[in-house]
Write an enzyme that holds these catalytic residues in place. Structure first.
Site, PDB file in Angstrom:
ATOM      1  N   GLU A   1      18.658  22.032  47.918  1.00 45.65           N
ATOM      2  CA  GLU A   1      17.424  22.528  48.550  1.00 45.65           C
ATOM      3  C   GLU A   1      17.396  24.052  48.641  1.00 45.65           C
ATOM      4  O   GLU A   1      16.328  24.653  48.664  1.00 45.65           O
ATOM      5  CB  GLU A   1      17.272  21.934  49.955  1.00 45.65           C
ATOM      6  CG  GLU A   1      16.678  20.533  49.913  1.00 45.65           C
ATOM      7  CD  GLU A   1      16.172  20.054  51.278  1.00 45.65           C
ATOM      8  OE1 GLU A   1      15.707  18.909  51.320  1.00 45.65           O
ATOM      9  OE2 GLU A   1      16.243  20.785  52.268  1.00 45.65           O
TER      10      GLU A   1
ATOM     11  N   HIS B   1      38.477   7.340  38.669  1.00 42.82           N
ATOM     12  CA  HIS B   1      38.257   6.111  37.911  1.00 42.82           C
ATOM     13  C   HIS B   1      36.774   5.863  37.694  1.00 42.82           C
ATOM     14  O   HIS B   1      36.339   4.737  37.475  1.00 42.82           O
ATOM     15  CB  HIS B   1      38.930   4.940  38.626  1.00 42.82           C
ATOM     16  CG  HIS B   1      40.396   5.170  38.797  1.00 42.82           C
ATOM     17  ND1 HIS B   1      41.335   4.705  37.906  1.00 42.82           N
ATOM     18  CD2 HIS B   1      41.083   5.885  39.721  1.00 42.82           C
ATOM     19  CE1 HIS B   1      42.547   5.110  38.289  1.00 42.82           C
ATOM     20  NE2 HIS B   1      42.403   5.827  39.393  1.00 42.82           N
TER      21      HIS B   1
ATOM     22  N   LYS C   1       5.655  15.394  50.963  1.00 48.27           N
ATOM     23  CA  LYS C   1       5.262  15.012  52.324  1.00 48.27           C
ATOM     24  C   LYS C   1       3.747  15.042  52.431  1.00 48.27           C
ATOM     25  O   LYS C   1       3.130  14.169  53.034  1.00 48.27           O
ATOM     26  CB  LYS C   1       5.852  15.998  53.349  1.00 48.27           C
ATOM     27  CG  LYS C   1       7.340  15.876  53.624  1.00 48.27           C
ATOM     28  CD  LYS C   1       7.746  16.778  54.801  1.00 48.27           C
ATOM     29  CE  LYS C   1       9.235  16.779  55.061  1.00 48.27           C
ATOM     30  NZ  LYS C   1       9.663  17.717  56.094  1.00 48.27           N
TER      31      LYS C   1
HETATM   32  O1  PA5 Z   1      16.878  21.217  55.107  1.00 52.13           O
HETATM   33  C1  PA5 Z   1      15.722  20.950  55.352  1.00 52.13           C
HETATM   34  O2  PA5 Z   1      14.894  21.815  55.696  1.00 52.13           O
HETATM   35  C2  PA5 Z   1      15.219  19.519  55.260  1.00 52.13           C
HETATM   36  O3  PA5 Z   1      16.153  18.676  54.671  1.00 52.13           O
HETATM   37  C3  PA5 Z   1      14.879  19.001  56.649  1.00 52.13           C
HETATM   38  O4  PA5 Z   1      16.047  19.036  57.434  1.00 52.13           O
HETATM   39  C4  PA5 Z   1      14.331  17.571  56.572  1.00 52.13           C
HETATM   40  O5  PA5 Z   1      13.180  17.541  55.754  1.00 52.13           O
HETATM   41  C5  PA5 Z   1      13.990  17.051  57.967  1.00 52.13           C
HETATM   42  O6  PA5 Z   1      13.049  17.880  58.566  1.00 52.13           O
HETATM   43  P1  PA5 Z   1      12.764  17.827  60.121  1.00 52.13           P
HETATM   44  O7  PA5 Z   1      13.974  18.304  60.847  1.00 52.13           O
HETATM   45  O8  PA5 Z   1      11.590  18.735  60.330  1.00 52.13           O
HETATM   46  O9  PA5 Z   1      12.435  16.401  60.482  1.00 52.13           O
END
Ligand code: PA5
Length: 416
Positions: free
Chosen positions: A260, A289, A404
């Site tokens: 990310e 393995h 989303k």
């Molecule tokens: O790293 C990130 O920004 C994402 O993986 C969020 O943690 C994830 O989408 C969850 O978001 P939220 O904490 O707003 O529910």
């Protein structure tokens, strides 16, 4: 060339990277570099732990950065109380299995969502909240801890109107960098883990970042080695392979952090690049393995990092005395199993190196709260350095938002 030669050739860009990151900390836009010294945060967490200490089980609901950090800590370190995770998927069968196993009178629900509007954990939360309310009646709010943005989002509003215990995801800490904030530390502290030690380890790494020359910092080395392999030789697959089941979740946490943070369409100046390394979460010795055949003979597109836990436990598991007739197995006779896993790591590293496959090993003196804290901060710093070296913003996630946004149109209509 040697690491030192490479470090000197990268010195200028690493120094620029560090200045830029420090500048962002001063602008208060990178909170995860400050959280290891945040005393108020510890007090806030401890107060909620005390208020909910009479319950037996903690159900943590979160996804991505609001899930993987706490999971990693709880998998890695010994706990005194029972913590269960859900809400990291919308699989109804899985959720039903978890929820129906709980005794609601003895359970605290920790819903973790920075935005307070994420589909997966919020769906699970609404179902859990209904069951909790049915089981315990009016006082149900006392069994809910909401970890969310200080001001915004559905969860913050709900927490206020229904009177939950609340914790904060700092506005300047992105989900995948939030493990050492209320997000990861509350479940850890609730389970009896020494969160001050986690933070002490993170602080030690943070001080290395701030005070030591960039040519002598391990997170900077990790970043430059990976940048060099990717940019010069096109090795875009970054493998993390801890030789420890206790760190299996850690490699999943790492996978999210790299993916990310570094998978981005544009540079910071807006040039289209569609760029990013692909992280691979592996497990040693198990994946010898499963994956090693590919790593040894497949495309030369990977950089491998192993993690080895050096210290043997006092009562480490040992093989029994074996008869000479057992052939090569005789060499295992009376050995601590730890010697076997260490030798497996060393053999794999050497075999890869001998066929020109780049790899390195991080040696962790032991797996405790302090060293785990160090390891988290190490990889967050390395990722931040990589973002700078690649000239991309490692701290946003526009690609997550797009899916989303489209979700609501895809829900079947008239299905209530
Ligand atoms: O790293 C990130 O920004 C994402 O993986 C969020 O943690 C994830 O989408 C969850 O978001 P939220 O904490 O707003 O529910």
């Amino acid at each position: 060339g040697t690491i030192q030669e490479l470090a000197h050739s990268y010195q200028e860009s690493l120094e620029a990277a560090r200045s830029e990151l420090q500048h962002n900390v001063q602008k208060a836009s990178l909170g995860w570099m400050d959280s290891p010294t945040d005393q108020k945060m510890i007090k806030r967490i401890q107060a909620v732990v005390r208020a909910t200490a009479s319950f037996d089980t903690l159900l943590v609901l979160g996804i991505g950065g609001s899930d993987l950090g706490a999971r990693t800590i709880l998998e890695a370190l010994p706990t005194k109380k029972h913590v269960v995770f859900a809400g990291d998927n919308t699989d109804p069968d899985e959720l039903e299995e978890v929820l129906s196993s709980l005794n609601w009178k003895k359970t605290v629900v920790n819903i973790v969502s920075k935005s307070g509007d994420t589909i997966e954990p919020m769906s699970a939360f609404f179902i859990a909240r209904e069951r909790l309310q049915k089981a315990v009646g009016k006082k149900f709010a006392q069994q809910i801890v909401a970890t969310t943005d200080a001001l915004r989002g559905t969860l913050r509003t709900l927490a206020g109107s229904e009177g939950y215990h609340t914790l904060v995801v700092p506005g300047n800490v992105g989900g995948r960098f939030s493990v050492l904030t209320d997000v990861g530390l509350f479940p850890a502290a609730w389970a009896g883990i020494d969160v001050k030690k986690l933070l002490a380890g993170a602080r030690a790494q943070q001080q290395v970042f701030e005070r030591r020359s960039v040519v002598d910092q391990l997170p900077a080395h990790y970043a430059m080695i990976h940048a060099e392999h990717l940019l010069k030789y096109g090795r875009s697959l970054f493998v993390l392979m801890p030789y420890s089941n206790k760190l299996h979740a850690f490699s999943r946490w790492y996978r999210q952090l790299i993916a990310e943070s570094l998978g981005k369409a544009q540079t910071r100046r807006g040039t289209q690049i569609e760029f990013g390394p692909t992280p691979i979460a592996a497990l040693g010795a198990n994946d010898q393995h499963s994956q090693i055949q590919l790593y040894m003979e497949g495309p030369r597109d990977k950089v491998h990092t192993f993690i080895e836990i050096e210290k043997k436990k006092k009562k480490s598991l040992r093989l029994p005395s074996l008869a000479k007739e057992y052939g090569p197995m005789y060499d295992l006779s009376k050995r601590p199993l730890q010697d076997v896993i260490h030798a497996e790591r060393a053999a794999t590293a050497e075999a890869l190196a001998s066929s020109g496959r780049p790899n390195g090993t991080l040696f962790l003196p032991k797996l405790d709260a302090y060293h785990l804290g160090e390891l988290f901060q190490f990889f967050m710093l390395a990722t931040a350095y990589l973002g700078e070296l690649f000239d991309i913003n490692a701290f946003d996630q526009p690609g997550v938002e797009e899916g989303k946004r489209r979700f609501w149109d895809k829900l079947p209509k008239g299905n209530k």
